[in-house]
Design an enzyme around this catalytic site. Structure first.
Site, PDB file in Angstrom:
ATOM      1  N   GLY A 314       0.816  -1.205   0.000  1.00  0.00           N
ATOM      2  CA  GLY A 314       0.000   0.000   0.000  1.00  0.00           C
ATOM      3  C   GLY A 314       0.852   1.258   0.000  1.00  0.00           C
ATOM      4  O   GLY A 314       1.964   1.289  -0.550  1.00  0.00           O
ATOM      5  N   SER A 315       0.370   2.290   0.692  1.00  0.00           N
ATOM      6  CA  SER A 315       0.960   3.626   0.553  1.00  0.00           C
ATOM      7  C   SER A 315       2.358   3.780   1.121  1.00  0.00           C
ATOM      8  O   SER A 315       3.032   4.768   0.822  1.00  0.00           O
ATOM      9  CB  SER A 315       0.031   4.662   1.191  1.00  0.00           C
ATOM     10  OG  SER A 315      -1.175   4.761   0.463  1.00  0.00           O
ATOM     11  N   THR A 316       2.818   2.864   1.978  1.00  0.00           N
ATOM     12  CA  THR A 316       4.220   2.958   2.414  1.00  0.00           C
ATOM     13  C   THR A 316       5.155   2.816   1.221  1.00  0.00           C
ATOM     14  O   THR A 316       6.280   3.325   1.233  1.00  0.00           O
ATOM     15  CB  THR A 316       4.560   1.875   3.460  1.00  0.00           C
ATOM     16  OG1 THR A 316       4.116   0.600   2.974  1.00  0.00           O
ATOM     17  CG2 THR A 316       3.909   2.187   4.796  1.00  0.00           C
ATOM     18  N   PHE A 317       4.665   2.164   0.155  1.00  0.00           N
ATOM     19  CA  PHE A 317       5.495   1.981  -1.035  1.00  0.00           C
ATOM     20  C   PHE A 317       5.611   3.267  -1.851  1.00  0.00           C
ATOM     21  O   PHE A 317       6.458   3.352  -2.753  1.00  0.00           O
ATOM     22  CB  PHE A 317       4.947   0.848  -1.904  1.00  0.00           C
ATOM     23  CG  PHE A 317       5.944   0.306  -2.884  1.00  0.00           C
ATOM     24  CD1 PHE A 317       6.945  -0.558  -2.465  1.00  0.00           C
ATOM     25  CD2 PHE A 317       5.901   0.680  -4.225  1.00  0.00           C
ATOM     26  CE1 PHE A 317       7.881  -1.045  -3.358  1.00  0.00           C
ATOM     27  CE2 PHE A 317       6.834   0.197  -5.131  1.00  0.00           C
ATOM     28  CZ  PHE A 317       7.832  -0.670  -4.691  1.00  0.00           C
TER      29      PHE A 317
END
Length: 587
Positions: A314-317
């Site tokens: 998800g958004s950590t990427f």
């Protein structure tokens, strides 16, 4: 003398000659065996009269970085019987059954078996072994042995691993560093007569065992304990199936803590379904019990999800996409974007988490808002070839090389199958899978100045008496991006915590950077999520980085709401402990 007599005498002469040759041959052979081979056959004869028993070597301890013992040994006993030396079989059977609590049929079968040695019971507590020894039963041997003991029970269970009945490592560091930990067994040799009865007052030879080496790790027992406490509290509070927390030094890859709850008791590793503090975890255990063997369920219980399981980050990427865009020069902090709440890519309408959209925003604001359309645009500017190149350059295609068995690889689209839609979804962390340890390692390499690190636990091996030591080395890998891009990423991620979606991880007086994520699990129709947050401190010179993942939380599931505060609590307690001083600035 007639012809017949002559023939008869000739035959007798030949016979005498042959007999003489045979005698000469036998005499020569006897001389050879008695003189030339005397030592060999003397040794063989002695071997036939020797009884051999093993003296187990003490296994090396596992220590945290401050010398706290995480894995140790307890003295136990192995009780065995030598059939030919037993004088009172009925008394022997009765005593062993009574003291060891074993069925008579089992003990009798072993006592009466005509073999050199039969083990009656292993891993017997020393007090009980001493009691059996006090009976002075002929033919019964009580040898001291070692059993692995873990002072903290379930602490770091999926990292340390445990040993089997033969005292060899089964999982975790116990098996990875087996060659250093195992030691060399010794031997007791006693003489017995032709009937196999031990000769009274006969000589006894001992070859002393050599203890295994201690393993010094990067783990810090205090940080591990606090992280595990937070993980269990989060699991229970959110009725989650599991929670993992990884804490690492981003400069050199040393892992300070790795938690996977539910953990299991290392002193009782074969009992299923341990520490299931949430109803969701109990339900999962019940589902896994159907159609699976006990061993399959144990393997699942022992599994280190941070290393062996992949997930959509998800958004950590978005940290990776942003770093690639900045390094390639296709985006700058003040570049303008527009977010109406979605992006149309080919025939797909890909939505932002904010349905109404963020409107006009800079790239920096897009990162602070965790805006999907902004990161989709950055990915499209890079294009498939360039994005794939950075994916490989950052080390995401291979494994991290962590010193724990069973590391999984990244699951990524093949380059030739990656079109604009796949590129768009990958840009904000969907449609592919990586491990938590791969994510924290890559982010560490982005914020530490741009050098790839190797995550690890093993620091050194040393002999118990301190006369020998081997330092394990983990040199920095390839430079994956420039110092300038690394500094820019630290600044962006500090703003995410100071004023953006990660603000619940902020701590008064400390500079924290980080990124939130809420990823939807497959199949999407189930509406199940993994909430996560990755944070580091101090933001201008990172010395510690932590990643939390919460598997299927109930109720509010946004990473910024439920995951970021946990890392905030963790940092609030461990930053002073690590000697990281407050900046004097407010959060």
């Amino acid at each position: 003398m007639n012809e017949n007599q002559t023939c008869h005498r000739g035959k007798i002469a030949v016979l005498y000659f042959l007999l003489s040759l045979m005698m000469i041959g036998l005499t020569g052979r006897l001389f050879y065996l008695m003189i030339a081979r005397s030592q060999y056959y003397s040794a063989k004869a002695e071997d036939l009269h020797q009884r051999e028993r093993t003296i187990k070597a003490a296994r090396g301890r596992i220590l945290d970085q401050n010398g706290v013992v995480l894995a140790d040994n307890r003295t136990v006993c192995t009780i065995s019987v030598i059939h030919n030396q037993v004088k009172e079989p009925e008394e022997t059977i009765a005593v062993l059954c009574r003291e060891l609590g074993l069925p008579e049929e089992t003990v009798r079968k072993k006592v009466e078996k005509r073999s050199s040695r039969e083990v009656i019971a292993a891993n017997v507590e020393k007090e009980l072994g001493d009691k059996v020894r006090s009976y002075n039963l002929a033919g019964v041997k009580v040898d001291e042995d070692y059993k692995r003991y873990y002072p903290y029970d379930s602490l770091a269970s999926k990292v340390l691993g445990f040993t089997g009945g033969d005292n060899q490592g089964v999982i975790g560091l116990e098996v990875k560093y087996e060659s250093y930990l195992k030691g060399t067994n010794g031997t007791i040799l006693t003489l017995a007569d032709a009937a196999g009865v031990e000769i009274k007052d006969g000589k006894e030879e001992r070859i002393e065992p050599i203890a295994g080496n201690d393993l010094v790790t990067s783990l810090d027992v205090n940080i591990q304990q606090y992280a595990q406490q937070l993980a269990y509290e989060t699991m229970e509070k959110k009725n989650a199936k599991g929670v993992s927390i990884l804490v690492m030094n981003p400069k050199n890859g040393e892992i300070l803590a790795l938690v996977n709850v539910p953990e299991f008791n290392l002193n009782d590793p074969f009992t299923l379904d341990q520490n299931l503090v949430s109803e969701s975890a109990r339900q999962r255990a019940a589902e896994e019990a159907e159609g699976r063997s006990k061993q399959e369920r144990r393997n699942r219980m022992w599994r280190n999800s941070c290393v062996s399981d992949t997930y959509e980050p998800g958004s950590t990427f978005k940290i990776i996409t942003a770093a690639a865009g900045l390094e390639a020069g296709v985006v700058g902090l003040e570049d303008r974007f527009s977010c109406p709440g979605f992006r149309i890519v080919e025939d797909r309408k890909i939505r932002c988490h904010k349905v109404g959209g963020h409107g006009g925003e800079t790239f920096l604001q897009g990162m602070m808002n965790s805006c999907n359309p902004v990161l989709i645009d950055v990915g499209q500017r890079l294009g498939v070839d360039s994005y794939y190149q950075y994916f490989e350059q950052f080390g995401l295609k291979g494994k991290t090389g962590i010193d724990i068995p069973g590391e999984a690889s990244t699951i990524m689209h093949k380059k030739e199958n990656m079109g604009p839609v796949e590129l768009a979804t990958v840009s904000f962390g969907q449609s592919f899978q990586i491990t938590p340890v791969q994510l924290i390692t890559t982010v560490s390499s982005i914020i530490n100045g741009g050098n790839r690190v190797t995550p690890h636990f093993g620091v050194a091996a040393k002999s118990a008496d301190g006369t020998w030591m081997k330092q394990f080395s983990y040199p920095l890998g390839n430079r994956i991006l420039s110092e300038e891009t690394s500094g820019t990423m630290r600044y962006i991620l500090e703003q995410v915590v100071a004023e953006g979606s990660g603000n619940k991880a902020s701590i008064e007086g400390f500079r924290i950077g980080g990124k939130t994520a809420t990823s939807e699990k497959l199949p999407r129709s189930l509406k199940k999520y993994i909430s996560s947050f990755i944070g580091f401190a101090p933001a201008d010179d990172p010395q510690v980085i932590a990643l939390i993942t919460i598997d299927e939380p109930e109720g509010i599931y946004y990473g910024g709401t439920i995951a970021a505060p946990v890392i905030g609590d963790l940092f609030r307690n461990i930053l002073p402990f690590l000697g990281i001083k407050e900046t004097g600035l407010s959060s």
